[in-house]
Design an enzyme around this catalytic site. Sequence first.
Site, PDB file in Angstrom:
ATOM      1  N   HIS A 162     -20.112  14.581 -68.270  1.00 21.89           N
ATOM      2  CA  HIS A 162     -20.912  15.092 -69.394  1.00 21.89           C
ATOM      3  C   HIS A 162     -20.371  14.635 -70.749  1.00 21.89           C
ATOM      4  O   HIS A 162     -21.088  14.711 -71.753  1.00 21.89           O
ATOM      5  CB  HIS A 162     -20.969  16.624 -69.373  1.00 21.89           C
ATOM      6  CG  HIS A 162     -21.652  17.183 -68.164  1.00 21.89           C
ATOM      7  ND1 HIS A 162     -22.940  16.834 -67.810  1.00 21.89           N
ATOM      8  CD2 HIS A 162     -21.238  18.058 -67.217  1.00 21.89           C
ATOM      9  CE1 HIS A 162     -23.273  17.469 -66.690  1.00 21.89           C
ATOM     10  NE2 HIS A 162     -22.260  18.215 -66.312  1.00 21.89           N
ATOM     11  N   ASP A 198     -23.127  14.208 -58.473  1.00 25.02           N
ATOM     12  CA  ASP A 198     -22.904  15.590 -58.914  1.00 25.02           C
ATOM     13  C   ASP A 198     -24.288  16.248 -59.093  1.00 25.02           C
ATOM     14  O   ASP A 198     -25.268  15.566 -59.417  1.00 25.02           O
ATOM     15  CB  ASP A 198     -22.145  15.567 -60.247  1.00 25.02           C
ATOM     16  CG  ASP A 198     -21.746  16.947 -60.739  1.00 25.02           C
ATOM     17  OD1 ASP A 198     -20.557  17.284 -60.633  1.00 25.02           O
ATOM     18  OD2 ASP A 198     -22.623  17.674 -61.256  1.00 25.02           O
ATOM     19  N   HIS A 200     -25.323  18.053 -61.387  1.00 19.95           N
ATOM     20  CA  HIS A 200     -25.754  18.049 -62.791  1.00 19.95           C
ATOM     21  C   HIS A 200     -25.952  16.606 -63.277  1.00 19.95           C
ATOM     22  O   HIS A 200     -25.229  15.702 -62.840  1.00 19.95           O
ATOM     23  CB  HIS A 200     -24.697  18.725 -63.676  1.00 19.95           C
ATOM     24  CG  HIS A 200     -24.392  20.142 -63.275  1.00 19.95           C
ATOM     25  ND1 HIS A 200     -23.336  20.480 -62.466  1.00 19.95           N
ATOM     26  CD2 HIS A 200     -25.018  21.297 -63.595  1.00 19.95           C
ATOM     27  CE1 HIS A 200     -23.309  21.803 -62.290  1.00 19.95           C
ATOM     28  NE2 HIS A 200     -24.329  22.329 -62.963  1.00 19.95           N
ATOM     29  N   ASP A 287     -20.884  19.646 -55.988  1.00 19.60           N
ATOM     30  CA  ASP A 287     -21.573  20.903 -56.297  1.00 19.60           C
ATOM     31  C   ASP A 287     -23.027  20.910 -55.824  1.00 19.60           C
ATOM     32  O   ASP A 287     -23.793  21.822 -56.143  1.00 19.60           O
ATOM     33  CB  ASP A 287     -21.460  21.281 -57.788  1.00 19.60           C
ATOM     34  CG  ASP A 287     -21.656  20.116 -58.720  1.00 19.60           C
ATOM     35  OD1 ASP A 287     -22.091  19.045 -58.256  1.00 19.60           O
ATOM     36  OD2 ASP A 287     -21.379  20.265 -59.933  1.00 19.60           O
TER      37      ASP A 287
HETATM   38  C1  OKP Z   1     -20.049  20.447 -65.020  1.00 17.69           C
HETATM   39  B1  OKP Z   1     -20.153  19.449 -63.869  1.00 17.69           B
HETATM   40  C2  OKP Z   1     -23.121  28.466 -66.835  1.00 17.69           C
HETATM   41  C3  OKP Z   1     -23.645  27.401 -67.788  1.00 17.69           C
HETATM   42  C4  OKP Z   1     -23.423  26.021 -67.243  1.00 17.69           C
HETATM   43  C5  OKP Z   1     -22.065  24.042 -67.706  1.00 17.69           C
HETATM   44  C6  OKP Z   1     -22.002  23.453 -66.342  1.00 17.69           C
HETATM   45  C7  OKP Z   1     -21.159  22.208 -66.347  1.00 17.69           C
HETATM   46  C8  OKP Z   1     -21.079  21.529 -65.020  1.00 17.69           C
HETATM   47  N1  OKP Z   1     -22.831  29.677 -67.518  1.00 17.69           N
HETATM   48  N2  OKP Z   1     -22.233  25.459 -67.763  1.00 17.69           N
HETATM   49  O1  OKP Z   1     -21.281  18.609 -63.890  1.00 17.69           O
HETATM   50  O2  OKP Z   1     -20.049  20.010 -62.558  1.00 17.69           O
HETATM   51 ZN    ZN Z   2     -21.755  19.338 -61.767  1.00 20.97          ZN
END
Ligand code: OKP
Ligand code: ZN
Length: 352
Positions: A162, A198, A200, A287
């Site tokens: 990110h 991932d 996300h 994840d």
């Molecule tokens: C990082 B990686 C939850 C809000 C989400 C950000 C997630 C970051 C994920 N309270 N927070 O891509 O696994």
């Molecule tokens: Zn992630």
Amino acid sequence: MTATPVIPCFFHPKQLKFKPKYEWAFGEKIEHPETTARAEGILAALEQDPEHFVIRRPVEVTEEMIHSVHDPRLVRMLQTAQSLRKTDTFYPAVFMRGMDITPDPGQISHAGSFCFDSGTPLSRETWLAARWSASCAVTAAMTVASGDARIAYALSRPPGHHATRGLFGGYCYLANSSLAAQCLRTGGARRVAVLDIDVHHGNGTQEVFWDDPDVLTISLHGSPENFFPFFTGFAEEIGGGAARGTNLNVPMPEGTDGQAYEMGLEQAIARILDYDPSFLVVAAGVDTYERDPMGNFGLTTEDLGRVGERIGALGLPTVAVQEGGYYTPHIGRNVKSLLAGLAEGARGKKAS
Ligand code: OKP
Ligand code: ZN
């Protein structure tokens, strides 16, 4: 039957020095999900299987290498946090914009100008851990580039996909997978592909290589319509200028299971084959796991193995860089399943 080669895995204990304290989730103060237990769980699983994995210390990444991806001002801000008091965790809270302001990376109160997400705190150990996390990615890349291994793994923590050129956020400070790709490029690679699995969207990697036709970036992830990072990861984002067509986003709905995931993965595989890179970086978040506390997909440990196998079957020299994947007692075996799949796929044993 020949054994698969041992996979070198890079990790440095200094990565465990950083312990983000908590995060706000809908008004509730929760333990920060990016815990050291994640890395410890992965490490323990790899150490238990010396026939397939060997743990090595990374070589420290140079500032020059970091600057090949990042704005020196972001680096400066992370270094500024080193003067926080031992017990302090700083949550960026002022996100000034739209004015004639000049953020000062030497001032911790300006951290919001170098950050896009209030859930990604700074402490005096952040820089240390982020630097060694990046070092793992770059050392793994050098190991594959030199031909020392066909597959190498970076147990990077904190994650990186990110983080953009100039902003930290999403638990990420330095763009580990981007640094690995950049390292392969400077090592003389013609073209590099980054495949981000991932759950996300890898917005940082997308941004870093947005205009670069020599790095193909692909991300498979939960649709940003209702999932972090919300603003990016849509299929319309295809890269800019001479690099149009060298970014591929495959957003998938909540609840995507192993079978549905395969279709997205095949799209990615076809694009990589067409691009014909000389190296592959896998931004290896786990994840997508069905019981992941942050994820919204339904992949099983076995599914992760099949995903690895399919990617491994591309037959490319591959650097796997750990991204997300949050703590469950299964995180270690999930990473192992993915990596073992990569090795199996590379050996040419067909997925059943
Ligand atoms: C990082 B990686 C939850 C809000 C989400 C950000 C997630 C970051 C994920 N309270 N927070 O891509 O696994
Ligand atoms: Zn992630």
